[in-house]
Scaffold this motif. Structure first.
Motif, mmCIF file in Angstrom:
data_model
loop_
_atom_site.group_PDB
_atom_site.id
_atom_site.type_symbol
_atom_site.label_atom_id
_atom_site.label_comp_id
_atom_site.label_asym_id
_atom_site.label_seq_id
_atom_site.Cartn_x
_atom_site.Cartn_y
_atom_site.Cartn_z
ATOM 1 N N GLU A 144 0.820 -1.210 0.000
ATOM 2 C CA GLU A 144 0.000 0.000 0.000
ATOM 3 C C GLU A 144 0.857 1.265 0.000
ATOM 4 O OE1 GLU A 144 -0.940 -2.708 2.216
ATOM 5 O OE2 GLU A 144 -2.017 -3.227 0.370
ATOM 6 N N GLY A 145 2.186 1.097 -0.087
ATOM 7 C CA GLY A 145 3.065 2.250 -0.116
ATOM 8 C C GLY A 145 3.342 2.854 1.238
ATOM 9 N N ARG A 146 3.224 2.066 2.302
ATOM 10 C CA ARG A 146 3.473 2.568 3.657
ATOM 11 C C ARG A 146 4.828 2.077 4.162
ATOM 12 N NH1 ARG A 146 -0.913 0.401 7.422
ATOM 13 N NH2 ARG A 146 -0.206 -1.509 6.396
ATOM 14 N N LEU A 147 5.631 2.992 4.662
ATOM 15 C CA LEU A 147 6.894 2.629 5.289
ATOM 16 C C LEU A 147 6.593 1.960 6.618
ATOM 17 C CD1 LEU A 147 9.969 2.730 5.709
ATOM 18 C CD2 LEU A 147 9.696 5.096 6.496
ATOM 19 N N LEU A 148 7.021 0.682 6.746
ATOM 20 C CA LEU A 148 6.705 -0.104 7.936
ATOM 21 C C LEU A 148 7.871 -0.254 8.898
ATOM 22 C CD1 LEU A 148 4.636 -3.132 6.545
ATOM 23 C CD2 LEU A 148 3.794 -0.945 7.411
ATOM 24 N N ARG A 149 9.079 -0.450 8.367
ATOM 25 C CA ARG A 149 10.239 -0.722 9.217
ATOM 26 C C ARG A 149 11.487 -0.104 8.594
ATOM 27 N NH1 ARG A 149 6.624 -2.505 11.774
ATOM 28 N NH2 ARG A 149 6.506 -4.395 13.051
ATOM 29 N N ILE A 150 12.449 0.190 9.451
ATOM 30 C CA ILE A 150 13.746 0.715 9.029
ATOM 31 C C ILE A 150 14.828 -0.149 9.652
ATOM 32 C CG2 ILE A 150 15.283 2.714 9.042
ATOM 33 C CD1 ILE A 150 12.781 4.466 9.395
ATOM 34 N N PHE A 151 15.782 -0.588 8.822
ATOM 35 C CA PHE A 151 16.861 -1.457 9.272
ATOM 36 C C PHE A 151 18.216 -0.846 8.909
ATOM 37 C CE2 PHE A 151 13.223 -4.187 8.421
ATOM 38 C CZ PHE A 151 13.192 -5.035 9.515
ATOM 39 N N ASP A 152 19.241 -1.143 9.717
ATOM 40 C CA ASP A 152 20.613 -0.790 9.366
ATOM 41 C C ASP A 152 21.078 -1.642 8.191
ATOM 42 O OD1 ASP A 152 21.103 1.134 11.356
ATOM 43 O OD2 ASP A 152 21.553 -0.416 12.828
ATOM 44 N N ALA B 5 23.719 -3.254 8.202
ATOM 45 C CA ALA B 5 24.241 -4.473 8.825
ATOM 46 C C ALA B 5 23.134 -5.490 9.085
ATOM 47 C CB ALA B 5 24.965 -4.134 10.121
ATOM 48 N N GLU B 6 21.882 -5.040 9.025
ATOM 49 C CA GLU B 6 20.736 -5.928 9.249
ATOM 50 C C GLU B 6 20.085 -6.327 7.926
ATOM 51 O OE1 GLU B 6 19.012 -4.278 13.465
ATOM 52 O OE2 GLU B 6 18.694 -3.017 11.702
ATOM 53 N N GLN B 7 20.874 -6.411 6.855
ATOM 54 C CA GLN B 7 20.302 -6.652 5.542
ATOM 55 C C GLN B 7 19.525 -7.960 5.462
ATOM 56 O OE1 GLN B 7 24.406 -6.946 3.616
ATOM 57 N NE2 GLN B 7 23.315 -8.492 2.440
ATOM 58 N N GLN B 8 20.010 -9.016 6.124
ATOM 59 C CA GLN B 8 19.290 -10.284 6.076
ATOM 60 C C GLN B 8 17.964 -10.172 6.818
ATOM 61 O OE1 GLN B 8 20.305 -13.044 4.205
ATOM 62 N NE2 GLN B 8 18.146 -13.520 4.571
ATOM 63 N N LEU B 9 17.975 -9.464 7.933
ATOM 64 C CA LEU B 9 16.748 -9.247 8.687
ATOM 65 C C LEU B 9 15.750 -8.451 7.856
ATOM 66 C CD1 LEU B 9 15.412 -9.691 11.452
ATOM 67 C CD2 LEU B 9 16.408 -7.530 12.198
ATOM 68 N N ALA B 10 16.235 -7.412 7.156
ATOM 69 C CA ALA B 10 15.362 -6.605 6.306
ATOM 70 C C ALA B 10 14.776 -7.450 5.174
ATOM 71 C CB ALA B 10 16.141 -5.427 5.736
ATOM 72 N N LEU B 11 15.608 -8.265 4.531
ATOM 73 C CA LEU B 11 15.132 -9.102 3.436
ATOM 74 C C LEU B 11 14.150 -10.152 3.935
ATOM 75 C CD1 LEU B 11 15.202 -9.845 0.466
ATOM 76 C CD2 LEU B 11 17.212 -11.258 0.916
ATOM 77 N N ASP B 12 14.467 -10.766 5.070
ATOM 78 C CA ASP B 12 13.553 -11.770 5.636
ATOM 79 C C ASP B 12 12.198 -11.158 5.962
ATOM 80 O OD1 ASP B 12 15.472 -13.729 5.422
ATOM 81 O OD2 ASP B 12 16.070 -13.664 7.526
ATOM 82 N N TYR B 13 12.217 -9.931 6.476
ATOM 83 C CA TYR B 13 10.958 -9.262 6.807
ATOM 84 C C TYR B 13 10.167 -8.966 5.537
ATOM 85 C CZ TYR B 13 7.734 -5.833 8.813
ATOM 86 O OH TYR B 13 6.601 -5.150 9.211
ATOM 87 N N ALA B 14 10.858 -8.496 4.496
ATOM 88 C CA ALA B 14 10.183 -8.228 3.225
ATOM 89 C C ALA B 14 9.585 -9.511 2.641
ATOM 90 C CB ALA B 14 11.155 -7.593 2.240
ATOM 91 N N LEU B 15 10.335 -10.594 2.695
ATOM 92 C CA LEU B 15 9.828 -11.874 2.184
ATOM 93 C C LEU B 15 8.648 -12.369 3.013
ATOM 94 C CD1 LEU B 15 13.249 -13.594 1.451
ATOM 95 C CD2 LEU B 15 11.558 -12.911 -0.252
ATOM 96 N N HIS B 16 8.718 -12.171 4.311
ATOM 97 C CA HIS B 16 7.613 -12.544 5.201
ATOM 98 C C HIS B 16 6.338 -11.811 4.790
ATOM 99 C CE1 HIS B 16 5.290 -12.951 8.929
ATOM 100 N NE2 HIS B 16 5.237 -11.632 8.995
ATOM 101 N N LEU B 17 6.451 -10.514 4.536
ATOM 102 C CA LEU B 17 5.278 -9.738 4.114
ATOM 103 C C LEU B 17 4.803 -10.184 2.738
ATOM 104 C CD1 LEU B 17 6.376 -6.149 5.221
ATOM 105 C CD2 LEU B 17 4.774 -7.653 6.401
ATOM 106 N N ALA B 18 5.760 -10.445 1.834
ATOM 107 C CA ALA B 18 5.400 -10.863 0.477
ATOM 108 C C ALA B 18 4.641 -12.185 0.465
ATOM 109 C CB ALA B 18 6.662 -10.971 -0.379
ATOM 110 N N GLU B 19 4.910 -13.015 1.459
ATOM 111 C CA GLU B 19 4.241 -14.315 1.556
ATOM 112 C C GLU B 19 2.957 -14.251 2.364
ATOM 113 O OE1 GLU B 19 7.411 -16.593 3.193
ATOM 114 O OE2 GLU B 19 8.554 -16.641 1.306
ATOM 115 N N GLY B 20 2.529 -13.037 2.669
ATOM 116 C CA GLY B 20 1.242 -12.869 3.351
ATOM 117 C C GLY B 20 1.339 -12.745 4.851
ATOM 118 N N GLY B 21 2.558 -12.636 5.393
ATOM 119 C CA GLY B 21 2.725 -12.495 6.827
ATOM 120 C C GLY B 21 2.264 -11.141 7.318
ATOM 121 N N LYS B 22 1.973 -11.063 8.598
ATOM 122 C CA LYS B 22 1.520 -9.806 9.186
ATOM 123 C C LYS B 22 2.710 -8.909 9.516
ATOM 124 C CE LYS B 22 -2.730 -11.680 11.219
ATOM 125 N NZ LYS B 22 -3.518 -11.859 12.464
ATOM 126 N N PRO B 23 2.528 -7.582 9.435
ATOM 127 C CA PRO B 23 3.608 -6.645 9.787
ATOM 128 C C PRO B 23 4.066 -6.830 11.231
ATOM 129 C CG PRO B 23 1.822 -5.528 8.639
ATOM 130 C CD PRO B 23 1.318 -6.906 8.948
#
Length: 208
Positions: free
Chosen positions: A180-188, A190-208
């Motif tokens: 929906e174009g909403r900024l949900l989270r901000i990561f360093d 150094a947290e690139q894997q965490l950021a990617l995992d979170y994006a994939l979680h959302l892409a697979e229908g996970g809750k924010p």
């Protein structure tokens, strides 16, 4: 003596209350940390600003980010930067490789937004994208074409950019934006894997 002790206790109590308020209950001690908690508690919609980029029809940033399909991982850059932006480019290269390697293509896109519209025209962005080995199926480069709209976007997402005469001093982070174009989270970075995992979680229908 007793009066002095009471006054001191009152001052300490007031100081603690103020510190707790300013640091979100002592969770953060920096403005950047505060920004991240505030975004997590209250997602920020992308403002109505125009974007241009190689292989992209002119339109609004909301149309790019709020496409109803992709989760976006966003970074802010300028192509003349030789420090933080190159580090961010390396992070996005690694993320792109991780997305390409998945058996089922996920609905995640990488978006690099330039805050230097005077120098970073679409042709310059195309050259930079080639330098970064960006695959347009996964990784987009865009600019906001006017300084006024660029400032609107930076202020909305609370990105700090300070001209230093020739270039810019700026903070750097990975911003995860929902369908929906909403900024949900901000990561360093150094947290690139965490950021990617979170994006994939959302892409697979996970809750924010």
């Amino acid at each position: 003596m007793l009066r002095t002790a009471v006054v001191c206790a009152a001052l300490v109590s007031a100081a603690c209350a103020g510190a707790a308020r300013l640091t979100h209950g002592f969770q953060v001690w920096t403005e950047e940390g505060a920004r991240r908690i505030e975004v997590a508690l209250a997602p920020v919609p992308a403002p109505a600003v125009s974007v241009q980029g190689p292989g992209l029809a002119a339109g609004e940033l909301r149309g790019l980010l709020a496409n109803g399909r992709d989760i976006s991982v966003v970074e802010f850059v300028y192509t003349h930067c030789e420090t933080l932006c190159l580090a961010g480019g390396t992070v996005f290269q690694q993320m792109q490789a991780a997305l390409q390697a998945r058996a089922t293509p996920p609905h995640v896109q990488l978006v690099s937004i330039s805050f230097d519209p005077e120098r970073d025209d679409p042709a310059r962005l195309a050259t930079y994208a080639e330098r970064m080995a960006a695959d347009a199926r996964w990784w987009r480069f865009v600019r906001v074409p006017t300084a006024t709209q660029t400032r609107t976007l930076l202020d909305a997402f609370r990105v700090v950019v300070v001209p230093d005469g020739r270039d810019f001093q700026h903070n750097a982070a990975l911003l995860v934006v929902d369908r929906e174009g909403r900024l949900l989270r901000i990561f360093d970075f150094a947290e690139q894997q965490l950021a990617l995992d979170y994006a994939l979680h959302l892409a697979e229908g996970g809750k924010p």
